[in-house]
Every structure is written in C-alpha cells, then in structure tokens.
Design a protein around this motif. Structure first.
Motif, PDB file in Angstrom:
ATOM      1  N   ALA A  91       1.468  -1.169  -0.422  1.00 38.17           N
ATOM      2  CA  ALA A  91      -0.220  -0.041  -0.075  1.00 38.17           C
ATOM      3  C   ALA A  91       0.910   1.346   0.197  1.00 38.17           C
ATOM      4  CB  ALA A  91      -0.839   0.001   0.905  1.00 38.17           C
ATOM      5  N   THR A  94       2.239   1.961  -3.762  1.00 40.08           N
ATOM      6  CA  THR A  94       1.854   1.773  -4.381  1.00 40.08           C
ATOM      7  C   THR A  94       1.380   3.425  -4.456  1.00 40.08           C
ATOM      8  OG1 THR A  94      -0.090   0.087  -4.227  1.00 40.08           O
ATOM      9  CG2 THR A  94       1.456  -0.147  -5.589  1.00 40.08           C
ATOM     10  N   ALA A  96      -1.598   3.133  -2.989  1.00 36.17           N
ATOM     11  CA  ALA A  96      -3.461   2.246  -2.983  1.00 36.17           C
ATOM     12  C   ALA A  96      -3.963   1.474  -2.143  1.00 36.17           C
ATOM     13  CB  ALA A  96      -2.993   1.890  -4.498  1.00 36.17           C
ATOM     14  N   THR A  97      -4.625   1.375  -2.043  1.00 32.52           N
ATOM     15  CA  THR A  97      -5.478   0.587  -1.060  1.00 32.52           C
ATOM     16  C   THR A  97      -4.689  -0.614  -1.601  1.00 32.52           C
ATOM     17  OG1 THR A  97      -7.432   1.144  -1.077  1.00 32.52           O
ATOM     18  CG2 THR A  97      -7.509  -0.780  -0.078  1.00 32.52           C
ATOM     19  N   ALA A  98      -4.428  -1.884  -1.119  1.00 34.37           N
ATOM     20  CA  ALA A  98      -3.634  -3.129  -1.299  1.00 34.37           C
ATOM     21  C   ALA A  98      -4.582  -4.525   0.107  1.00 34.37           C
ATOM     22  CB  ALA A  98      -2.103  -3.130  -0.366  1.00 34.37           C
ATOM     23  N   VAL A 197      -3.765  -4.348  -6.118  1.00 37.67           N
ATOM     24  CA  VAL A 197      -4.303  -3.311  -5.830  1.00 37.67           C
ATOM     25  C   VAL A 197      -4.902  -2.163  -6.185  1.00 37.67           C
ATOM     26  CG1 VAL A 197      -1.992  -2.296  -4.875  1.00 37.67           C
ATOM     27  CG2 VAL A 197      -2.672  -1.995  -6.958  1.00 37.67           C
ATOM     28  N   ALA A 208       2.236   0.370 -10.064  1.00 33.84           N
ATOM     29  CA  ALA A 208       1.985  -1.152  -9.497  1.00 33.84           C
ATOM     30  C   ALA A 208       1.662  -2.604 -10.061  1.00 33.84           C
ATOM     31  CB  ALA A 208       0.119  -0.560  -9.955  1.00 33.84           C
ATOM     32  N   VAL A 212       3.047  -5.037  -7.425  1.00 37.88           N
ATOM     33  CA  VAL A 212       2.011  -6.194  -6.930  1.00 37.88           C
ATOM     34  C   VAL A 212       2.799  -7.513  -7.541  1.00 37.88           C
ATOM     35  CG1 VAL A 212      -0.610  -7.961  -7.794  1.00 37.88           C
ATOM     36  CG2 VAL A 212      -0.348  -5.188  -7.434  1.00 37.88           C
TER      37      VAL A 212
END
Length: 225
Positions: A91, A94, A96-98, A197, A208, A212
């Motif tokens: 998270a 990136t 972002a929500t993982a 994510v 990402a 990932v």
C-alpha cells in the motif's frame, strides 16, 4: 538429496487432479493421470474419502469433499498473519489500497486490506467485499492461477500469460485494479488467493504491476516454507 513418501505424494497429487476438475473425474481417469493401476487409485480415493477430502456418489465422479473447506478455514489465519506486513508495504509503495482476496465458490472475497498512509481518495474495498470471480482484477487473477480451460475468457488468458490482471471500472466507476495470483502448493487444493491494489484513475499502473507481482511472489515464498 531429498526423498519423498510415494504414497503420500500420490495422494496429494490425486487431490490436485480432482481440484482441477470442477465437473468431477472418474477413478479410472484419475488412475490414468497418476499413471497407476486402478486398484491403487481406488485405495488412494478410499483413504481420501475417509478424511472427507474427496466425495463421490454411487458410480458418480470424484469431487473435492467438505474436509477441504475445513482445512482452508484453518489456513486463512496463517495467511492473514503472514500477509499483513506485506500488504502494508505494498500500500505504501503504490499509494493505493492493497488487498488479499480468496475464492469462495463462484465469488471473490476480500479477507485482508491495508490502506496507504497518505490522505488520498480511496476506493470502497473492504474486508468482506465480494463479487463474481469473472469480474474485477482480483477475480480474474484467481481464475488465471487455475489450470487453463477451454471456456476461459480472453481476460483470463491474458492475465495467465502476463502474470497479472488489470481492470478499469468493472466494480466501481473510476476504479483501477491490479492483481496477481499467489502461486504456491499451499493453496491447491483448498484456498485460491491473489494479491492486488485498487485506486482511482491516478494509479501509477506500471509501478502497481511491478509491485503487485513482486509482493504476490514474496507471499507465495513465505507461505511455501
């Protein structure tokens, strides 16, 4: 050089083969796939049946039994404990929500989430969220982690080739998702999982994808020890 127990190895391989056939598989077909005499295949199946790991009706095909679900349920706490630090790092990397998602029947279910520290607009992806396996980066990544099927969608085929799935707006308007399957024997049969994510349109997709895939590989290695 490491040695293996042949009978145990065959039993585990039998479970993998049965798991690959959602429509079921006969004992004769299983024997052929294992390259053993049918009598040996029957003994393997009988042992697995006694532990609830496979099931069959009279003259019916073999399918995974309810005991697999019990093993999977007991494994998920271990998955959460190992995955949480990795998700937090993902998270952060990136912004972002993982998440970690698993397959439950024909649905993809989120079992673990980590949010980035920055106060960005976030996508409503929460523990317990579920959607069809055929939709969203997570579901497609899980399907891509399975053996190829003739009816696989082009998205699944592409994700299997690339090692990740990228989707836009399939589950929420403006949301971009990237997910990669967690490929480890610990997940077959029983739990099928992916790491991913999700964010809004400003997600750096190249970064990402790289992060990932790396974190999914790292989680697989940790769980496979």
């Amino acid at each position: 050089m490491a040695t293996t127990l042949q009978t145990l190895d065959r039993g585990l391989r039998a479970l993998e083969i049965v798991a690959e056939h959602a429509e079921g598989i006969s004992v004769a077909e299983l024997a052929e796939r294992l390259d053993v005499h049918r009598a040996i295949a029957y003994r393997i199946v009988t042992t697995l049946e006694q532990h609830g790991l496979v099931a069959r009706s009279a003259e019916g095909p073999l399918r995974l039994g309810a005991g697999i679900s019990l093993l999977a349920a007991r494994f998920e706490p271990q998955l959460r404990a190992v995955a949480q630090p990795l998700l937090q790092a993902l998270a952060k990397a990136t912004r972002a929500t993982a998440f970690v998602s698993v397959a439950q029947g024909e649905e993809c279910v989120v079992i673990l989430v980590a949010e980035p520290d920055e106060g960005l607009l976030r996508v409503g992806y929460r523990v317990g969220s579920r959607h069809p396996l055929s939709l969203g980066a997570a579901g497609i990544a899980i399907l891509a982690g399975r053996p190829p099927r003739a009816d696989d969608s082009e998205e699944v085929r592409q994700a299997r080739s690339d090692g990740y799935s990228l989707t836009r707006g399939q589950l929420q308007l403006g949301a971009v998702g990237v997910a990669s399957p967690v490929a480890t024997p610990q997940f077959r049969p029983g739990v099928e999982a992916c790491v991913g994510v999700v964010a809004l349109d400003d997600l750096d997709t190249e970064r990402a994808i790289r992060e990932v895939k790396a974190h999914a590989h790292q989680l697989a290695e940790l769980l496979g020890r």
